[in-house]
Design an enzyme around this catalytic site. Sequence first.
Site, short mmCIF file in Angstrom:
data_model
loop_
_atom_site.label_atom_id
_atom_site.label_comp_id
_atom_site.label_asym_id
_atom_site.label_seq_id
_atom_site.Cartn_x
_atom_site.Cartn_y
_atom_site.Cartn_z
N GLY A 145 31.12 37.52 30.02
CA GLY A 145 30.85 38.94 29.83
C GLY A 145 29.42 39.37 30.09
O GLY A 145 28.97 40.36 29.50
N ASN A 159 28.28 40.71 32.88
CA ASN A 159 28.35 42.01 33.53
C ASN A 159 28.75 43.10 32.56
O ASN A 159 28.26 44.23 32.63
CB ASN A 159 29.32 41.95 34.72
CG ASN A 159 28.74 41.17 35.88
OD1 ASN A 159 27.69 41.51 36.41
ND2 ASN A 159 29.41 40.11 36.28
N MET A 192 39.91 37.56 35.64
CA MET A 192 40.36 36.48 36.51
C MET A 192 41.87 36.50 36.74
O MET A 192 42.52 35.45 36.74
CB MET A 192 39.91 35.14 35.94
CG MET A 192 38.41 35.04 35.73
SD MET A 192 37.46 35.37 37.25
CE MET A 192 37.90 33.93 38.23
N LEU A 201 45.80 41.92 39.66
CA LEU A 201 46.64 42.95 39.06
C LEU A 201 47.70 43.41 40.04
O LEU A 201 47.44 43.58 41.24
CB LEU A 201 45.78 44.13 38.62
CG LEU A 201 44.80 43.85 37.48
CD1 LEU A 201 43.83 45.01 37.32
CD2 LEU A 201 45.54 43.59 36.18
N ASN A 250 36.30 46.88 40.84
CA ASN A 250 36.12 45.43 40.73
C ASN A 250 34.76 45.02 41.27
O ASN A 250 34.26 45.59 42.24
CB ASN A 250 37.21 44.69 41.51
CG ASN A 250 37.10 43.18 41.36
OD1 ASN A 250 37.03 42.66 40.25
ND2 ASN A 250 37.08 42.47 42.48
N HIS A 275 32.79 41.80 42.93
CA HIS A 275 33.05 40.51 43.58
C HIS A 275 31.75 39.95 44.15
O HIS A 275 31.02 40.66 44.85
CB HIS A 275 34.07 40.67 44.70
CG HIS A 275 34.43 39.38 45.36
ND1 HIS A 275 34.98 38.32 44.66
CD2 HIS A 275 34.31 38.96 46.64
CE1 HIS A 275 35.19 37.31 45.48
NE2 HIS A 275 34.80 37.67 46.69
N ASP A 280 40.20 41.39 46.63
CA ASP A 280 38.80 41.67 46.95
C ASP A 280 38.63 42.36 48.30
O ASP A 280 37.73 42.03 49.08
CB ASP A 280 37.98 40.36 46.92
CG ASP A 280 38.04 39.67 45.58
OD1 ASP A 280 37.96 40.37 44.56
OD2 ASP A 280 38.16 38.43 45.53
N GLU A 331 24.52 41.35 40.66
CA GLU A 331 25.79 41.82 40.11
C GLU A 331 25.57 42.85 39.02
O GLU A 331 26.19 43.93 39.03
CB GLU A 331 26.58 40.65 39.53
CG GLU A 331 27.19 39.70 40.53
CD GLU A 331 27.89 38.54 39.85
OE1 GLU A 331 28.32 37.63 40.54
OE2 GLU A 331 28.02 38.56 38.60
#
Length: 223
Positions: A23, A25, A101, A104, A118, A120, A161, A190
């Site tokens: 976590g 990010n 991870m 969906l 998202n 990546h 992605d 990120e």
Amino acid sequence: MDGPCTTLSTPPARLAVLISGNGTNLQAVIDACRTEDLAAEVVVVVSNVDTAYGLKRAATAGIDTVVVERLPGEQRSVYDSRLAAVVRDHSPDVVVLAGWMRILTNEFLDQFPNRVVNLHPALPGELPGTRAIERAWQEALAGERTHSGVMVHLVPDEGVDDGPVLISESVEVRLDDTLDTFTERMHAVEHRLLVDALRQLCDGMVAAHPSSPHPPRTPAEQQ
């Protein structure tokens, strides 16, 4: 000129953040909301892993947390329908996949059109899937690349992605890098790019609270 999200009359955008691990990010988003660098609030953190450290980060910040684990033998579509119901209960404007991870399915994505984002750790079109940083590093050692990067993109469907890119940035693989130093610099990008992308979505957004039928607009729609 300030966008509507930055005016006093507009409530902060509501973020639901999905995580599976540490976590970091998520923490960057929490910190940006706390300092008002991002006109938003994290209203729930959802994990598919009950030991994910990100849940502790959220709890420390006073944010609601929910664990939604996949049941033995449960179909992906059924799991995603359960997950969507949990997220929908918190009326998010944007759903943020920050180290989530799992791929969906449309059973989830169709509930939040143009609202799933998202992060990546690779440039658009490169290294889809897991372990992208390590794979980029291995390719650099083999002389096959000199840089990688980070992108934040929308997730409109079940592609891996490859959704519309909101923002991206290249990260050089330096001659004196180790995997640890390269990973550290990738993570720093990120954290910054995720907040920047969410701010981009917030600018000009009409918040999609239960009283409003309008979803947030994508940057392309704002042109």
